[in-house]
Structures are given as C-alpha cells and as structure tokens.
Design a protein around this motif. Structure first.
Motif, short mmCIF file in Angstrom:
data_model
loop_
_atom_site.label_atom_id
_atom_site.label_comp_id
_atom_site.label_asym_id
_atom_site.label_seq_id
_atom_site.Cartn_x
_atom_site.Cartn_y
_atom_site.Cartn_z
N VAL A 1 -34.03 48.03 -74.16
CA VAL A 1 -33.30 46.76 -74.11
C VAL A 1 -32.24 46.82 -73.02
O VAL A 1 -32.02 45.85 -72.29
N LEU B 1 -27.22 49.33 -77.62
CA LEU B 1 -28.58 48.82 -77.55
C LEU B 1 -29.59 49.93 -77.29
O LEU B 1 -29.26 50.94 -76.65
N LEU C 1 -32.84 38.16 -74.63
CA LEU C 1 -31.67 38.96 -75.03
C LEU C 1 -30.69 38.18 -75.89
O LEU C 1 -29.60 38.67 -76.18
N ARG D 1 -33.60 45.93 -69.76
CA ARG D 1 -33.75 44.49 -69.55
C ARG D 1 -32.41 43.85 -69.21
O ARG D 1 -32.35 42.93 -68.39
N THR E 1 -23.59 42.33 -73.92
CA THR E 1 -24.71 41.99 -73.04
C THR E 1 -24.35 40.81 -72.16
O THR E 1 -24.57 40.81 -70.94
N GLU F 1 -43.73 50.03 -73.55
CA GLU F 1 -42.64 49.47 -72.75
C GLU F 1 -43.00 49.46 -71.26
O GLU F 1 -42.63 48.53 -70.54
#
Length: 273
Positions: free
Chosen positions: A175, A171, A160, A178, A114, A205
């Motif tokens: 997520v 993930l 995160l 994001r 990430t 969401e």
C-alpha cells in the motif's frame, strides 16, 4: 531481429538525439574516483513510451537515474528533456519541468497521513509562494484547495480512500508503494522514473503493479523509465528495453530483441547459451 541486434550492438556509434524524443541521453559518462559508473551512455525515450532499464547489479542503472534527477552531474555528455538540456536547470526545478521519481526504499513521511503525503507531492505545483502563504492571502487559500482536490483525486484513483487518514508508516508495504506512486504523479509529470517498484512485493502484487504501470501510461500519456530486476515484469510492460553492463549500453530495442541479444544473455548468465 537481425536489425534490432545490429542496433543493440552499436553502442560505440554516436546517435544524434531526435527533437521528438522526450528524454535523450547522449554520451553520458560518470566517474567516482577511479571507477567509471557510466561510459558513453546514449539512448532515447519517446513521449508516452515505457522504457525498461535493466542490467546486473553495479551496471550503472541507479547512477543514471541520479543523473536524470540532477543528483549527479555527468563528467561528459548531455541529457535533454523535452528538447532542453537538464544541466541548464537547478536541481529543485526538475519537478516543475515534469520529471517525477519513486525510490526502491519507499520514501514517505511515516508520521504523516496518506492524504498529506500525496499533498506534499502536489506542492511542487503551488503558485502562491512563501509570502502569500505567510500572510494567508486569498491566492494561498485557493492554491491549498486546488492541491487538496488534486490529492483527493489521486487517492481515489489509486484506491487509497480507506487509508487516507492513516499515518503512512502504519500501512502495509504494498500500500505504501501505491501512496508513493500517487505522490509522484501529483505534479502531473511528463516522465515518471520508477526505481525497482517491484522490490519487496509478492507475485500477486507484482502482477497488479504491471497492470497499474500500463494503466498509468494509458490514462495519463506519461512516459515511464523503469529500473527493475524483475525481468518478467519489465518484458511484459515495456515498449523499449535498454540493457546496461559495466556502465555501457549493450542492447537497446524491443523486449523480444533485447531478451534474445547474446550480449544480454552473457551479462546475466555468463555464457551465450
């Protein structure tokens, strides 16, 4: 209401772009062979505004996004960003101008973490250049630290931190959405293009996404152009809605005016009732 609908029904009238508009699309036409994907499309997005771009499948929404991103060059018309014609800039300069984009199909590097995905977005801001990086000059080191700090701040902002060192491909879908948002914002854009951000999300969401879109605008003052089929989301978060049908603008105004516009009702429901 009557004024808004009158404005929406005058797509054939050319409106000169205002210098104060962040994004001005003026008479854009795009053809693929014998198919006209966009025809004389004109509208503006003000600085700091959220503009929803709606229309049935095949209306030309993604084609317009690709024109703004300089993936396509329109056959006629012009697009101005921050007072400057986009056609005068190369494709790789779009990010440095202040335009960022997400995609309907999340476009992350699955094997990268990430943190590294977000840092990739920030690298459009790097000032050191290839030579200083190759020679590991002090400037390159300072740039890497600056970009790392920016990425870490975004990871914190979007909640995160717990997945910062996990590969993006592992993930959950929501997520990853994001992460892509954080990466797009890493350049500090003036305009954020969101391509169907609610696709694949559940109701909870989608509600959270709507709040996040508003929060991003409020925190950063960034203008947002949103392509979305989730009408409730568009109407809830947008200051302005532009409706396309068969490549033409059929409405442009407030969410309330566009929702009630008979051309929009016909495009979605096939009748004026």
């Amino acid at each position: 209401m009557e004024l808004a609908e009158a404005k929406a029904g005058t797509a054939d009238e050319r409106v000169e772009p205002h210098d104060s508009a962040l994004l001005a699309v003026d008479g854009v036409t795009m053809r693929f062979g014998g198919v006209t994907a966009l025809e004389d499309v004109s509208f503006e997005v003000a600085r700091g505004a959220i503009c929803g771009l709606i229309g049935p499948n095949g209306a030309g929404k993604t084609t317009l996004f690709n024109c703004i991103s300089r993936l396509y060059d329109p056959h006629t018309g012009a697009i101005r960003f921050d007072g400057r014609p986009l056609a005068s800039f190369s494709r790789h300069e779009i990010a440095t101008l202040g335009i960022a984009r997400t995609f309907q199909n999340v476009a992350l590097f699955a094997t990268m973490t990430t943190r590294d995905n977000v840092r990739v977005g920030a690298h459009a801001l790097a000032r050191g250049g290839f030579l200083s990086s190759a020679l590991t000059l002090p400037l390159a080191g300072r740039e890497e630290r600056r970009l790392a700090e920016r990425a870490d701040a975004l990871i914190e902002e979007f909640g995160l931190k717990a997945v910062a060192d996990r590969p993006a491909g592992e993930l959950p879908f929501g997520v990853r959405k994001r992460v892509e948002l954080a990466r797009a914002l890493a350049i500090g854009p003036k305009l954020l293009l969101l391509d169907e951000p609610a696709a694949g999300l559940n109701h909870e969401e989608v509600d959270a996404l709507g709040a996040e879109i508003r929060a991003i605008r409020d925190r950063r003052g960034v203008a947002i152009l949103l392509v979305e089929h989730h009408m409730n989301l568009v109407m809830r978060v947008s200051d302005q809605v532009v409706a396309l049908d068969f490549g033409r603008v059929i409405a442009d105004g407030s969410p309330e005016a566009v929702r009630a516009n008979p051309n929009v009702v016909r495009a979605y429901l096939g009748s004026a009732a």
